[in-house]
Design an enzyme around this catalytic site. Structure first.
Site, PDB file in Angstrom:
ATOM      1  N   LYS A  46      -3.567   5.813  -3.697  1.00 32.80           N
ATOM      2  CA  LYS A  46      -4.622   6.701  -3.229  1.00 32.80           C
ATOM      3  C   LYS A  46      -4.755   7.929  -4.129  1.00 32.80           C
ATOM      4  O   LYS A  46      -3.824   8.271  -4.870  1.00 32.80           O
ATOM      5  CB  LYS A  46      -4.335   7.124  -1.781  1.00 32.80           C
ATOM      6  N   ASP A  78       0.840  -1.196   0.000  1.00 33.58           N
ATOM      7  CA  ASP A  78       0.000   0.000   0.000  1.00 33.58           C
ATOM      8  C   ASP A  78       0.873   1.242   0.000  1.00 33.58           C
ATOM      9  O   ASP A  78       1.815   1.362   0.800  1.00 33.58           O
ATOM     10  CB  ASP A  78      -0.902   0.033   1.233  1.00 33.58           C
ATOM     11  N   TYR A  84       3.146   9.927   0.104  1.00 33.68           N
ATOM     12  CA  TYR A  84       4.284   9.330   0.798  1.00 33.68           C
ATOM     13  C   TYR A  84       5.594   9.746   0.119  1.00 33.68           C
ATOM     14  O   TYR A  84       6.001   9.176  -0.896  1.00 33.68           O
ATOM     15  CB  TYR A  84       4.172   7.813   0.834  1.00 33.68           C
ATOM     16  N   LEU A  96       3.833   1.013  19.664  1.00 32.29           N
ATOM     17  CA  LEU A  96       3.572  -0.379  20.006  1.00 32.29           C
ATOM     18  C   LEU A  96       4.655  -1.335  19.500  1.00 32.29           C
ATOM     19  O   LEU A  96       4.603  -2.528  19.794  1.00 32.29           O
ATOM     20  CB  LEU A  96       2.202  -0.819  19.479  1.00 32.29           C
ATOM     21  N   ASN A 119       0.304   2.023  16.003  1.00 29.39           N
ATOM     22  CA  ASN A 119      -0.041   3.405  16.362  1.00 29.39           C
ATOM     23  C   ASN A 119       1.120   4.362  16.089  1.00 29.39           C
ATOM     24  O   ASN A 119       1.539   5.131  16.956  1.00 29.39           O
ATOM     25  CB  ASN A 119      -0.488   3.508  17.812  1.00 29.39           C
ATOM     26  N   SER A 120       1.668   4.294  14.893  1.00 31.25           N
ATOM     27  CA  SER A 120       2.760   5.161  14.415  1.00 31.25           C
ATOM     28  C   SER A 120       4.110   4.835  15.041  1.00 31.25           C
ATOM     29  O   SER A 120       5.072   5.575  14.851  1.00 31.25           O
ATOM     30  CB  SER A 120       2.450   6.648  14.628  1.00 31.25           C
ATOM     31  N   GLY A 121       4.202   3.747  15.809  1.00 33.52           N
ATOM     32  CA  GLY A 121       5.512   3.325  16.290  1.00 33.52           C
ATOM     33  C   GLY A 121       5.577   2.891  17.731  1.00 33.52           C
ATOM     34  O   GLY A 121       6.386   2.037  18.094  1.00 33.52           O
TER      35      GLY A 121
END
Length: 323
Positions: A74, A42, A47, A230, A226-228
């Site tokens: 996208k 994806d 990006y 976890l 969660n953006s890093g």
């Protein structure tokens, strides 16, 4: 609608999210993912302002010349030249001198997918998502952009799907409310929901999941860490929702770490596997940079997790994923 694998790769990282990544590492990451059996990628024009798509396209041309891998990208932002020489813009570092400009109209969607095809070196895009609709990104402009999408952009997505140029259409967002707004009005094959159905946020998406079960809309879960935070843990300076984590989040992550340690389960393994316990979730797509992260992700995906751990971290009995 195509069948998605349970594990894919998010490509924001190889677009220089937070830190620079050279072309070699980006290519090695995609090659390692393909070799490991990860066949879904994806990406988005946003990006790295085209860099993520360009690097993914180059790597797939070399390592997947038969175009077997599935790709989603996208629409909703067009890339326009900019004079800015800032080292970091919108979270991306050392990116090309292009500025993303929001545009959800019919013509903009068609222009966007044509530009993405060129960067990705592929005519066919498997899934196409409208990117970042909703108040979280647009604030007071959210209603205007939604109107543009419903009157134009969505019709372009339907045209592309009906013509067989894409296999499925949907939205890629970081908020839940806009998903309900859209499901009230249009048909979506897939919702890519980033960061809102995670080990840290187990209940926020409950109503949306029920709707997706009822409508047959599949969920792809992005941002499982969660953006890093976890994967990096409570003791490391990391990100939550693309920003420094608040103290309450750090404290909750520390609780999760202690629970996982009691069962000898790495926190990232629990975070990665959590969304897939829900049958409406087709796929989870962690962001990956480097062959080492690919190898670690496979370990996390296969790590045995006892039911007692899920009980300890407050995860209810699932609607089991149909593997």
């Amino acid at each position: 609608m195509i069948a998605l694998p349970t594990l894919g790769m998010g490509c924001a990282g190889i677009g220089n999210l937070y830190r620079p990544v050279d072309d070699r590492v980006a290519g090695e990451t995609v090659a390692a993912a393909l070799a490991a059996g990860i066949g879904y990628f994806d990406v988005a024009p946003h990006y790295g302002f085209g860099l993520g798509e360009t690097r993914l396209g180059a790597a797939l041309a070399e390592h997947d010349p038969q175009a077997r891998a599935l790709i989603s990208t996208k629409v909703g932002r067009l890339l326009e030249p900019t004079d800015s020489d800032a080292a970091e813009r919108h979270g991306f570092v050392d990116a090309p001198p292009l500025e993303p400009v929001f545009d959800y109209t019919y013509d903009a969607v068609l222009r966007s997918i044509d530009a993405s095809r060129a960067r990705l070196r592929r005519e066919r895009i498997d899934l196409l998502f409208a990117h970042d609709l909703g108040a979280m990104v647009h604030g007071n402009d959210a209603a205007r952009h939604m109107a543009d999408f419903l009157a134009g952009g969505y019709l372009a997505l339907r045209r592309l799907r009906d013509a067989g140029e894409v296999a499925g259409i949907g939205v890629g967002v970081n908020e839940i409310a806009v998903c309900h707004v859209l499901l009230d009005r249009v048909e979506l094959d897939v919702i890519l929901l980033a960061g809102r159905y995670t080990l840290l946020e187990q209940d926020a998406a409950a109503a949306l999941i029920e709707r997706c079960r009822a409508t047959g809309t599949r969920l792809v879960i992005g941002g499982p860490y969660n953006s890093g935070i976890l994967v990096e843990g409570s003791r490391t300076a990391s990100h939550f929702d693309y920003a420094p984590p608040p103290a309450s989040v750090v404290a909750r992550v520390a609780e999760l770490e202690r629970a996982c340690a009691r069962f000898d389960v790495p926190l990232p393994a629990a975070a990665l596997q959590f969304p897939l316990r829900e049958a409406a979730v087709a796929c989870v797509i962690p962001g990956l940079v480097g062959a080492e992260q690919v190898a670690a992700t496979l370990q996390y995906a296969e790590w045995p997790i006892p039911d007692a751990l899920w009980d300890a971290v407050g995860v209810p009995s699932p609607h089991e994923h149909a593997a």
